[in-house]
Structure formats: C-alpha cells, structure tokens
Design a protein around this motif. Structure first.
Motif, PDB file in Angstrom:
ATOM      1  N   GLU A   1      55.462  74.300  39.861  1.00 46.27           N
ATOM      2  CA  GLU A   1      55.756  73.419  38.733  1.00 46.27           C
ATOM      3  C   GLU A   1      55.897  71.974  39.198  1.00 46.27           C
TER       4      GLU A   1
ATOM      5  N   GLU B   1      61.151  83.038  41.459  1.00 46.75           N
ATOM      6  CA  GLU B   1      61.237  81.849  40.611  1.00 46.75           C
ATOM      7  C   GLU B   1      61.293  80.579  41.465  1.00 46.75           C
TER       8      GLU B   1
ATOM      9  N   LEU C   1      57.768  79.795  42.126  1.00 50.99           N
ATOM     10  CA  LEU C   1      57.156  79.193  40.939  1.00 50.99           C
ATOM     11  C   LEU C   1      57.631  77.754  40.730  1.00 50.99           C
ATOM     12  N   ASP C   2      58.881  77.490  41.104  1.00 52.19           N
ATOM     13  CA  ASP C   2      59.421  76.139  40.942  1.00 52.19           C
ATOM     14  C   ASP C   2      58.579  75.116  41.705  1.00 52.19           C
TER      15      ASP C   2
ATOM     16  N   SER D   1      60.723  89.690  33.513  1.00 51.35           N
ATOM     17  CA  SER D   1      60.799  90.935  34.266  1.00 51.35           C
ATOM     18  C   SER D   1      60.397  92.093  33.372  1.00 51.35           C
TER      19      SER D   1
ATOM     20  N   THR E   1      56.868  80.318  32.966  1.00 49.38           N
ATOM     21  CA  THR E   1      57.936  81.197  32.491  1.00 49.38           C
ATOM     22  C   THR E   1      57.753  82.584  33.100  1.00 49.38           C
ATOM     23  N   TYR E   2      58.868  83.166  33.532  1.00 49.24           N
ATOM     24  CA  TYR E   2      58.818  84.488  34.166  1.00 49.24           C
ATOM     25  C   TYR E   2      59.539  85.508  33.312  1.00 49.24           C
TER      26      TYR E   2
ATOM     27  N   GLN F   1      63.833  88.404  41.667  1.00 41.62           N
ATOM     28  CA  GLN F   1      63.399  87.491  40.613  1.00 41.62           C
ATOM     29  C   GLN F   1      63.772  86.054  40.956  1.00 41.62           C
TER      30      GLN F   1
END
Length: 453
Positions: A84, A77, A80-81, A95, A92-93, A73
């Motif tokens: 962004e 993330e 994903l950062d 699980s 937003t993630y 995770q």
C-alpha cells in the motif's frame, strides 16, 4: 488440469525451495528505519537483479482473502501494508477461516469473489482452474516467479502449461514443540524415535504435567498427525498412492497408522483431556502458559507465531522444537504445506500485488516477523528472527523425503471441509480410538464419495 501425480512429482523436489545463501545482502522493506529509508518505489533485489516497478495505484482497492487469522493475519497485513505504501492502493484482507473451499465457493457463487485468494489446497486450485474461476498470471508475475523460485514451485501452480499461482508461504508441518522448562524439570531428553517419544511423554506426565496437549475441535491438526505417521510407517510411495486414492483407506497401511495414533490419543495418562473441544491456538497456549498445562504440542512451524502472540514464552529459550519422531526406523521426512496466491481477474492492480507477492520484498517482511517459512529462493535467510526459525527452514529444505499435506491434495469435500471427510472422521476417532476398522471404513466411504467413484 493438473493431476495428483503431477503434484506429487513436483513436491518430491521441494528440498530446493530455500536459499542457503544467508549472507546475501537482500534487505527487508520496512524491517527497520534504516532499511525503510533505503527502499525506493523502484525496488531492486540485489540477489536477482530483478526490479519491481511499483505502479501508482492510488484510488484502487484490492480484496485479498486467505485462511490466516490471529498472529498470521497480523503478519500478512504487515506485508500488505508495504505494498500500500509503495503503490497508494488500498488492500483489504478477509479471513476465510478453516473452511476455505466452502467460504470461497460461496463468494464465487454469489459473484463476490476476492481479487486474490491465498489458499492452502492444490486440489482446490485444480478445481478453480477447471471451472474457469481463476485466471493465469501476467508476464510480469511469471518473470518474478522465474527469477525467485525453484522450478518445482512453478510446477505446483502450472496448469495446462500456464502459471496460475504464486506460492507465497511454505510450512514445515513435522515439528514437535515442547516447553523447555517442563522437559528440564522432568529430566526429559529430546526423543528421536516414536518409542522414545512415548517414553518422554510418560516421563513428563509422571512429573506432574500432562505430556501432550492436542487441539482438535475442527479436525485439521488430526489430519496432520495422521499424515506424518503414515509417511513414516507406509513410506512415500504408498503416501502418494493413498493421496491419489489408488489404494483404499481400508488398506492395512492405513490401519497400522491409525492404531499407532489410537495408542497415543487414547492414553489418558499422557494427553491433557478436552482435545475434541479445544482449538489449535488454545493447545499452544496450554503448553506455554505459566504455569504450563502440558509439556508438548504438535503442529507446524507457524506455532512459533502463536507462541509469540498468545504467551509470554520466548521461542528458543522457553519454547523449542524437535523433528517429528522416526517410526520403525524411517528416514528423516517432512510433511509440509503452503499457501498459493491465485487471482480471479487480471486487472493491473491485482497483477501488481501478485508480482509483489512473488518478490523477496514481500517474503522478507514476514520472515523477520517470525512464524513463516518462505519458498522464495532469494529471500534473505539471515532475517529469520532466531535460530529456531532458521533450523525449521533448514529441516524443510534438507529432508530426505518431503511430501505435500495429503488432505490438501485431495478433493476439498474429503480433505478440507469442516464437519466432513477426514476432519470429521478423525475427530470421531480421537474420541473413540478403539474403532480403528470402523474409522478406516468411514474414511474410505467418504473418499469414494468425494472422488466421484
């Protein structure tokens, strides 16, 4: 709608999934201060000439869900950062845990589906296409997939002629991880055959450290054990037939694989007690803690990330892997899996993130962080953080036989639901390895119910 046969036909060619051009000058966004400075909002990957035009998505929120937790995770993330930073969107993630089909189904039923989910089950994607819950990707996403993926990966996420997904993560699930110090102290060598593997575990156990640790509390690691053994004992054609339920789970080929596993799992001199209550992450910790509680743990390439996150062991020095052993003279084979990104809407922000996930930009970030194998052909293989990670990727791409994780190809009720189907039945078998025939019958009964036969 995609049939199991179509998925199998595509998965047979997964050896094409990686790039052997490790000298490409592809850069990893945010990998270092230097590469971050070189990356602009209009990012071009030199190996493809394809440009990602990151839109201004300030004020937009994108919800993403997958089964990853812990180290996986955190690494996702980081991927994903970067998106962004480039777009101004807020991602937003969440699980979904081990029970992806049930968790996602509950969200869909309640009207709260995420914008994007990265799921490990082609069978589940098939169901979501059929139910109309997910949408085909837009032309920009298709262009990224065409530029960066072998045709097999497009085939694996194409339904009725339309592309629905992006295979972001691949997994080599035929890796056996061992504690280098424990093996050295025991005088153990790397085994190539199953008989040698059993002898190696005994040698390690005789040295004072249990040869093997198993984490089986939710069941999915046990399905991976079965699938690797079955692929080697029954062969690829029978594997395909069993996945499609064209032969029953009471077939002698299934019984043979269960007997081999029963001989291992039921041997208290080789296996650290407590597997039915131990989680998979805890099994990794047990093998690489100081002092070690066991010498060997089986699971996929993602174990490297768990080792780095949970222990002080260094992959390539204190921890290493060898291929799942050959059984009865079987040729090199890999059972693998992956996560495919699917979208529940075709909003601009959602499709921009799908396009990004199909790009080398996204793949390179996680490659460098470790515990990740990318099916993106234009990802920079020189960024794999160590020789072990690169060797895992090469094993995946050079395997003479590759098959997709069988449990992920079957209906979710049989192959992907906690407390049910294969997961539950194999936990019961792990605890009572004498009941081979009863286990085979239980698997067949569950398969008949799940396939609606």
């Amino acid at each position: 709608m995609k049939t199991i046969a179509a998925v199998m036909a595509a998965s047979a060619f997964l050896a094409a999934c990686g790039s052997d051009e490790a000298d490409d000058e592809t850069t990893t966004p945010d990998a270092t201060d230097e590469t971050s400075e070189e990356t602009s909002d209009d990012s071009t990957d030199e190996s493809t000439g394809d440009t990602i035009d990151y839109p201004d998505l300030s004020g937009e929120t994108i919800d993403v869900a997958s089964d990853w937790s812990g180290a996986e995770q955190a690494n996702f993330e980081a991927v994903l950062d970067y998106f962004e930073e480039q777009t101004g969107a807020s991602v937003t993630y969440q699980s979904l845990g081990n029970n992806v089909a049930t968790a996602l189904g509950t969200q869909i039923e309640g009207g709260g589906a995420p914008d994007i989910a990265l799921v490990p089950q082609p069978g589940l994607v098939d169901q979501l296409v059929d139910s109309g819950d997910i949408v085909p990707v837009t032309e920009n996403v298709v262009a990224q997939v065409d530029a960066n993926y072998a045709e097999t990966w497009r085939d694996l996420s194409t339904y009725d002629g339309e592309l629905y997904g992006v295979w972001f993560k691949a997994a080599n699930k035929s890796t056996m991880w061992y504690n280098v110090g424990v093996y050295d102290d025991a005088g153990a060598e790397i085994p190539e055959t199953w008989d040698d593997f059993m002898s190696t575990l005994q040698l390690v156990s005789d040295s004072g450290v249990p040869g093997l640790v198993v984490g089986a509390d939710v069941g999915w690691p046990l399905t991976d054990w079965f699938e690797n053994v079955y692929l080697r004992t029954a062969g690829a054609d029978m594997y395909d037939q069993l996945a499609a339920h064209e032969i029953p789970w009471t077939d002698e080929s299934v019984v043979e694989a269960l007997e081999i596993l029963g001989d291992l799992w039921g041997d208290e001199t080789l296996v650290l007690p407590g597997g039915a209550q131990r989680s998979f992450p805890d099994s990794v910790t047990a093998a690489f803690t100081d002092p070690p509680e066991a010498g060997t743990v089986f699971e996929g390439d993602f174990v490297a990330g768990n080792i780095a996150d949970q222990t002080d062991a260094v992959v390539g020095e204190d921890a290493n892997f060898y291929p799942f052993p050959s059984i009865n003279g079987s040729e090199p084979a890999v059972m693998g899996a992956g996560n495919v990104a699917i979208a529940f809407n075709d909003d601009e922000a959602t499709m921009a993130l799908m396009e990004y996930l199909a790009s080398p930009d996204a793949a390179n970030i996680w490659i460098e962080l470790g515990g990740f194998t990318s099916p993106n052909q234009n990802a920079d293989t020189s960024l794999y953080p160590d020789e072990v990670s690169l060797a895992i990727a090469e094993q995946l791409t050079s395997a003479e036989t590759f098959r997709f994780d069988m449990s992920d190809l079957t209906p979710s009720a049989f192959g992907g639901t906690e407390g049910a189907g294969m997961w539950s039945i194999l936990i019961d078998f792990y605890q009572n390895t004498d009941d081979v025939e009863g286990t085979a019958q239980a698997l067949e009964d569950a398969a008949v119910a799940a396939y609606g036969e």
